[in-house]
Design a protein around this motif. Structure first.
Motif, PDB file in Angstrom:
ATOM      1  N   ASP A 176       1.114  -1.487  -0.263  1.00 30.82           N
ATOM      2  CA  ASP A 176      -0.218  -0.149  -0.356  1.00 30.82           C
ATOM      3  C   ASP A 176       0.627   1.048  -0.035  1.00 30.82           C
ATOM      4  O   ASP A 176       1.097   1.773   1.134  1.00 30.82           O
ATOM      5  CB  ASP A 176      -0.779  -0.008   1.173  1.00 30.82           C
ATOM      6  N   ASP A 177       1.196   1.585  -1.131  1.00 28.69           N
ATOM      7  CA  ASP A 177       2.006   2.923  -1.073  1.00 28.69           C
ATOM      8  C   ASP A 177       1.713   3.127  -2.339  1.00 28.69           C
ATOM      9  O   ASP A 177       1.207   2.702  -3.262  1.00 28.69           O
ATOM     10  CB  ASP A 177       3.689   2.257  -1.259  1.00 28.69           C
ATOM     11  N   ARG A 197      -3.214   1.482  -4.012  1.00 26.43           N
ATOM     12  CA  ARG A 197      -3.520   2.611  -3.856  1.00 26.43           C
ATOM     13  C   ARG A 197      -3.599   3.260  -5.318  1.00 26.43           C
ATOM     14  O   ARG A 197      -4.046   4.309  -5.443  1.00 26.43           O
ATOM     15  CB  ARG A 197      -3.238   3.323  -2.942  1.00 26.43           C
ATOM     16  N   ALA A 205      -2.368   3.697   8.720  1.00 27.85           N
ATOM     17  CA  ALA A 205      -3.626   4.076   9.038  1.00 27.85           C
ATOM     18  C   ALA A 205      -4.266   5.492   8.114  1.00 27.85           C
ATOM     19  O   ALA A 205      -5.285   5.824   8.080  1.00 27.85           O
ATOM     20  CB  ALA A 205      -3.010   5.612   9.947  1.00 27.85           C
ATOM     21  N   ASN A 206      -3.692   5.249   6.505  1.00 23.68           N
ATOM     22  CA  ASN A 206      -4.171   6.323   5.903  1.00 23.68           C
ATOM     23  C   ASN A 206      -4.901   5.422   4.808  1.00 23.68           C
ATOM     24  O   ASN A 206      -4.294   4.516   3.921  1.00 23.68           O
ATOM     25  CB  ASN A 206      -2.496   7.260   5.394  1.00 23.68           C
ATOM     26  N   PRO A 207      -6.470   6.382   4.977  1.00 22.93           N
ATOM     27  CA  PRO A 207      -6.880   5.251   3.849  1.00 22.93           C
ATOM     28  C   PRO A 207      -7.365   5.331   2.386  1.00 22.93           C
ATOM     29  O   PRO A 207      -5.848   6.414   2.117  1.00 22.93           O
ATOM     30  CB  PRO A 207      -8.913   6.058   4.802  1.00 22.93           C
ATOM     31  N   PRO A 267      -8.221   6.289  -1.570  1.00 24.15           N
ATOM     32  CA  PRO A 267      -8.222   7.343  -1.680  1.00 24.15           C
ATOM     33  C   PRO A 267      -9.654   7.701  -1.670  1.00 24.15           C
ATOM     34  O   PRO A 267     -10.335   6.332  -2.609  1.00 24.15           O
ATOM     35  CB  PRO A 267      -7.270   7.829  -2.862  1.00 24.15           C
ATOM     36  N   ALA A 307     -12.234   6.995   7.996  1.00 23.19           N
ATOM     37  CA  ALA A 307     -10.935   6.107   7.459  1.00 23.19           C
ATOM     38  C   ALA A 307     -11.713   4.815   6.976  1.00 23.19           C
ATOM     39  O   ALA A 307     -12.190   3.770   7.726  1.00 23.19           O
ATOM     40  CB  ALA A 307     -10.673   6.207   8.202  1.00 23.19           C
TER      41      ALA A 307
END
Length: 734
Positions: A43-44, A54, A95-97, A99, A130
């Motif tokens: 996930d990057d 993502r 933690a970063n949902p 988009p 989130a």
């Protein structure tokens, strides 16, 4: 709940208009949909030669290349597919949902050899916004296929766009669909128009490539697995398992939420395509079970919702209970919005609502409840273990339970909890109960009783109708404790009409007026037969019934009492006993009259028993002053000891005798006889039920032993000659 405007269709039309304008101008910028392939479970969003989910969403949103996610030249309706190997590859989201999806796209996890692709979030604590997947207002038409979405910090899927489709996905569980991995908000939350959650499915094999069923469970406590919010219109929820595992046979625990909360307008939950009446939950049937706060809540500000063809509170086979509700107020289905429709009077649209704490509650204007099986299995032949009460109408006005068309009546039976009612009408008016079976199986004959009243009208409920004389209006109300109980313990309870029904074989009275209900209208008095004549309230409508006992199994017809109260019903009746009710100008209906035999002799009335204030005998019950009860003697040829006069001596006679001595109402002769088979008594011996003198058989000696015990007399000898051999002229109580 998030405030927003449902602009998806506007945005979609805008995109189409721009594309059309560009096409007419010959612009080279008109582009087709592209396929974007995710080849990494990372996930990057970095340039490293891979395409992550993502990056793929960003590429589809912007129609540009993001690293190896080739979105350049794309337009609306791009496809995001996966090349991650077989099984269920997992993408861990920190933690970063992800988009939001801002443009029409199809995300299909059943690609590249995978069964589904799992999106696994960071879990608790709750973080607003989130979500596992979010479809923004400009993402109209998006499809989410064959994904697993779990452990999100907020909703599993948030839908803000119109015309979104979610199918073949698992929400709130692991990839096997059996272990809870809760999302910390709602499972699926819907705002906007025309969205579809599930659809008609491949019923033969739910793990096939064509399976469209979603399995949705384990959303956050006190929320719901599906929320159709106030700005959701025209949603379809079809063919899902909501609250159970992927097999539809096991509840997902803990599950402290509601299956579906519907606040929208014009929602359709379930459907009629591919359902299997009398069989398992297939096609557009939703299985909604195991949700501790209730199955379905249709609530304000919504309206015009339809609930069709679902199983609520059972397993997928419709034969075992998986209860919705973990507290006394929980309900399988609850509706408090105008014009809700529960069932549509066809077998395909039949809801099976059974096994819950309470099956159905209606608190709204003009609701329609038609053709459902409530309290029974899907074939209508047996109850579901753990059934509570059937239908509660509370604070409603104008609701119709059943109907006059073929198939419109509901089957409302098998309430096995203590005191479970079939239908209760409370604080309601203008409720019509028409054409239902209450207390029997679907054949209308086999006993499947509710342990409380078949119909209870109380607590300021007035001007309601049970049955009627129009074709198809009458209900069959049989085998319950009471048939219809009208109770004015909380006033006012009056002007409730009970007409044209088949009411019979209820354990206590067929119709009971308690605490001055229905103005305590006096029952008619039958004074003659052939023709049937009698007296009643002047000008009242008289309904005449035939019954084998003292209720009203066969509705024979109506007549009017004249200005003096005299009436005549000249049509021949079926018998063997005749009863009657009266209905006055204020629409109050009386209890049944005393029953009289159908014959040419002057009848001797046989009263339907009137309960004492305490329906259960107590240790301080008042007994007759003498050892032998007194009554008018009548010489006839009867079997000695046949207290219930059914031409045989059985344990029912013991019950009838005990109730007589304790001044309790007599039992129905058709009550199942509990002396079939043996029971182990307190002394450890195996005796037939009702064998009061313990001689291994039920006979008239047991009646004597029971009577002497109750009256504190010396017991009879077991060797006392048995007077029930043969017949003799004796004095009997009528």
């Amino acid at each position: 709940m998030r405030a927003h405007f449902s602009l998806g269709l506007v945005a979609l039309f805008g995109i189409i208009a721009v594309a059309a304008a560009l096409a007419l101008s010959g612009s080279p910028d008109v582009r087709a949909a592209v396929t974007i392939t995710v080849n990494s479970t990372n996930d990057d969003e970095v340039v490293n030669g891979n395409c992550t989910l993502r990056e793929a969403i960003l590429a589809a949103n912007t129609n540009t290349d993001i690293d190896q996610c080739l979105g350049l030249g794309g337009s609306v309706n791009d496809l995001i597919q996966f090349s991650l190997g077989a099984g269920t590859p997992k993408i861990e989201i920190a933690a970063n949902p992800l988009p939001p999806i801002t443009q029409w796209v199809v995300i299909n996890g059943r690609t590249g050899g995978a069964d589904r692709v799992e999106i696994n979030g960071p879990g608790a604590p709750f973080v607003g916004g989130a979500d596992g997947l979010q479809i923004d207002v400009t993402g109209a038409g998006t499809e989410i296929r064959s994904m697993v979405v779990n452990n999100s910090a907020d909703d599993g899927i948030l839908i803000l766009a119109d015309e979104v489709l979610v199918v073949d996905s698992i929400i709130g569980l692991d990839a096997t669909g059996t272990i809870p991995m809760p999302n910390n908000g709602f499972g699926i939350q819907v705002h906007s128009n025309g969205n579809r959650i599930g659809q008609s499915i491949d019923t033969a094999n739910c793990i096939s490539n064509s399976c469209d069923r979603n399995v949705i469970a384990a959303s956050a406590a006190f929320k719901s697995n599906i929320l159709l919010d106030f700005d959701a219109t025209g949603a379809f929820v079809r063919g899902n398992f909501i609250g159970t595992d992927i097999t539809g046979t096991v509840p997902i625990l803990p599950n402290q939420n509601t299956g579906i909360i519907d606040k929208g307008i014009g929602s359709t939950i379930g459907g009629i395509t591919g359902t299997t009446p009398g069989g398992s939950c297939t096609g557009e049937c939703n299985l909604i079970s195991g949700n501790s706060e209730g199955g379905v809540l249709i609530t304000a500000p919504g309206g015009q919702s339809r609930l069709l063809g679902n199983f609520v509170g059972t397993d997928v086979t419709g034969t075992q209970g998986i209860r919705n509700g973990g507290n006394a107020g929980s309900t399988g289905v609850s509706s408090n919005v105008p014009n809700a429709q529960i069932g549509n009077g066809t077998p395909a649209g039949r809801n099976v609502i059974s096994g819950n704490v309470r099956q159905l509650a209606v608190s709204s204007l003009t609701a329609i409840v038609e053709g459902n099986f409530i309290g029974t299995n899907s074939s209508g032949t047996a109850g579901i273990t753990g059934n509570g009460s059937g239908i509660l109408v509370l604070g409603g006005d104008g609701a119709t339970i059943g109907g006059t068309n073929v198939g419109a009546g509901n089957l409302i039976s098998g309430g096995t909890d203590a005191g479970a009612f079939g239908i209760t009408i409370s604080q309601s008016t203008n409720i019509r109960v028409l054409g239902n079976l209450i207390g029997t199986a679907v054949d209308g004959v086999t006993p499947l009783p509710n342990l409380g009243p078949g119909v209870l009208i109380h607590n300021s409920a007035s001007n309601n109708i049970v049955g009627g004389v129009a074709a198809g209006s009458g209900n069959t109300i049989a085998k319950n404790f009471y048939g219809v109980l009208v109770d004015a313990g909380v006033p006012l309870v009056r002007s409730n009409t009970i007409r044209g029904n088949s009411i019979y074989a209820n354990l206590d009275q067929g119709i009971r007026l308690a605490a001055n209900a229905n103005d305590d209208l006096a029952s008619p008095i039958i004074t003659g037969v052939n023709p049937v004549t009698g007296t009643a309230c002047p000008g009242c409508i008289i309904e005449v019934f035939s019954d084998s006992e003292f209720q009203g199994e066969i509705f024979e017809g109506t007549t009017l009492a004249d200005g003096t109260g005299a009436w005549t019903f000249a049509t021949p009746v079926s018998g063997p006993n005749i009863t009657a009710t009266a209905t006055d100008a204020s629409n109050n209906t009386s209890q049944f009259s005393l029953a009289v035999p159908d014959g040419t002799a002057t009848p001797t009335p046989t009263p339907e028993p009137t309960p004492s204030a305490t329906p259960t005998p107590t240790a301080t019950a008042t007994l007759p002053p003498t050892a032998t009860p007194t009554a008018t003697a009548q010489s006839t040829d009867r079997i000695w000891g046949d207290w219930d006069c059914d031409a045989e001596v059985s344990s029912r006679d013991n019950q009838a005798l005990l109730r007589f001595v304790l001044d309790q109402p007599a039992l129905s002769q058709t009550e199942p006889c509990p002396d079939i088979g043996d029971v182990v008594t307190a002394d450890g011996d195996d005796h037939p039920w009702g064998d009061s003198d313990c001689d291994g058989e039920v006979s008239s000696r047991d009646n004597q032993a029971l009577l002497r015990f109750v009256l504190d007399q010396a017991p009879l000898s077991q060797t006392d000659p048995c007077p029930d051999i043969g017949e003799e002229n004796i004095e009997v109580l009528d």
